[in-house]
Design an enzyme around this catalytic site. Structure first.
Site, PDB file in Angstrom:
ATOM      1  N   GLY A 167      -5.686  71.942  65.881  1.00 10.42           N
ATOM      2  CA  GLY A 167      -6.350  71.324  67.031  1.00 10.42           C
ATOM      3  C   GLY A 167      -5.890  69.888  67.166  1.00 10.42           C
ATOM      4  CD  GLN A 191      -6.385  64.101  66.529  1.00  6.43           C
ATOM      5  OE1 GLN A 191      -6.633  65.139  67.125  1.00  6.43           O
ATOM      6  NE2 GLN A 191      -6.158  64.069  65.229  1.00  6.43           N
ATOM      7  CB  CYS A 223      -8.562  65.041  60.735  1.00  9.52           C
ATOM      8  SG  CYS A 223      -8.288  64.242  62.325  1.00  9.52           S
ATOM      9  CG  LEU A 224      -2.965  67.195  62.684  1.00  8.29           C
ATOM     10  CD1 LEU A 224      -2.309  67.605  64.000  1.00  8.29           C
ATOM     11  CD2 LEU A 224      -2.107  67.628  61.503  1.00  8.29           C
ATOM     12  CG  HIS A 258     -12.434  68.185  63.705  1.00  7.75           C
ATOM     13  ND1 HIS A 258     -12.388  67.895  62.370  1.00  7.75           N
ATOM     14  CD2 HIS A 258     -11.391  67.508  64.262  1.00  7.75           C
ATOM     15  CE1 HIS A 258     -11.377  67.065  62.126  1.00  7.75           C
ATOM     16  NE2 HIS A 258     -10.744  66.823  63.265  1.00  7.75           N
ATOM     17  CD  GLU A 259      -9.363  68.855  67.269  1.00  6.40           C
ATOM     18  OE1 GLU A 259      -9.022  67.728  67.662  1.00  6.40           O
ATOM     19  OE2 GLU A 259      -9.052  69.299  66.151  1.00  6.40           O
ATOM     20  CG  HIS A 295     -10.551  63.608  67.242  1.00  9.99           C
ATOM     21  ND1 HIS A 295     -10.203  62.574  66.411  1.00  9.99           N
ATOM     22  CD2 HIS A 295     -10.255  64.743  66.562  1.00  9.99           C
ATOM     23  CE1 HIS A 295      -9.714  63.066  65.272  1.00  9.99           C
ATOM     24  NE2 HIS A 295      -9.751  64.378  65.339  1.00  9.99           N
TER      25      HIS A 295
HETATM   26 NI    NI Z   1      -9.066  65.682  63.837  1.00  9.28          NI
END
Ligand code: NI
Length: 188
Positions: A46, A51, A113-114, A155-156, A159
């Site tokens: 995701g 991001q 998370c990236l 989660h997304e 962000h």
């Molecule tokens: Ni994330």
């Protein structure tokens, strides 16, 4: 399409509250294409637009779950314990998503998370929720989600409001995670 740079903690842009998309145009489609390319390149499931530094309420998700029909593939000698079955791609785009009806019952899932590379921690979230969103053409959709999909979208969505999964941990656990990240960066 292009692979864009993924912002990492403590980049202050990750704290920005993203703005709703107003124009469902070619620019939005390019953004979504770049987000998918960037997410797949980084082996993520995701990604939120912020991001890659774009403060718009846009998410892409592809859980890339193992094909249940496929025979499990042998790990061979390396025995890493991972699931080596081929995955099914299911790319999904959520523009201006909203969560409605989050379940009262919480579930715990180990998240990563990236933007917080190589850090994983258990986070509690509602086990299921309904999501309402627009697609890239501006059409409205609604769907009930559960399991990993519900975890991932929550989660997304965080962000989009400038919240990282480590912000949902106790201060002690968050500090431990950030210290570990710092150490890994120094070692690299
Ligand atoms: Ni994330």
């Amino acid at each position: 399409m292009a692979i864009r740079e993924i912002l990492e903690v403590p980049d202050p842009r990750l704290k920005i509250i993203s703005k709703p998309v107003e124009r469902f145009d070619a620019e939005l489609k390019t953004l979504v294409a770049d987000m998918f390319e960037t997410m797949y390149d980084a082996h993520g499931i995701g990604l939120a637009a912020i991001q890659i530094g774009v403060p718009l309420r846009v998410l892409v998700i592809d859980l890339q779950e193992p094909d249940p029909e496929a025979a499990p593939e042998d790990c061979g000698d390396h025995g890493c314990g991972h699931d080596h079955r081929p995955v099914i791609n299911n790319p999904r785009v959520f523009v201006n998503p909203e969560i409605i009806d989050p379940a009262a019952e919480l579930g715990s899932y180990q998240e990563g998370c990236l933007s917080v590379p190589d850090i994983y921690a258990d986070v509690d979230r509602p086990k299921a929720c309904r999501v309402r969103w627009h697609d890239v053409e501006g059409n409205l959709h609604e769907e009930a989600l559960e399991g990993l999909f519900a975890v991932c979208i929550q989660h997304e969505m965080d962000h989009l409001d400038g919240i990282l999964f480590i912000d949902r941990l106790s201060r002690l656990k968050r500090n431990m995670a950030l210290k570990k990240l710092d150490k890994a960066r120094k070692a690299a």
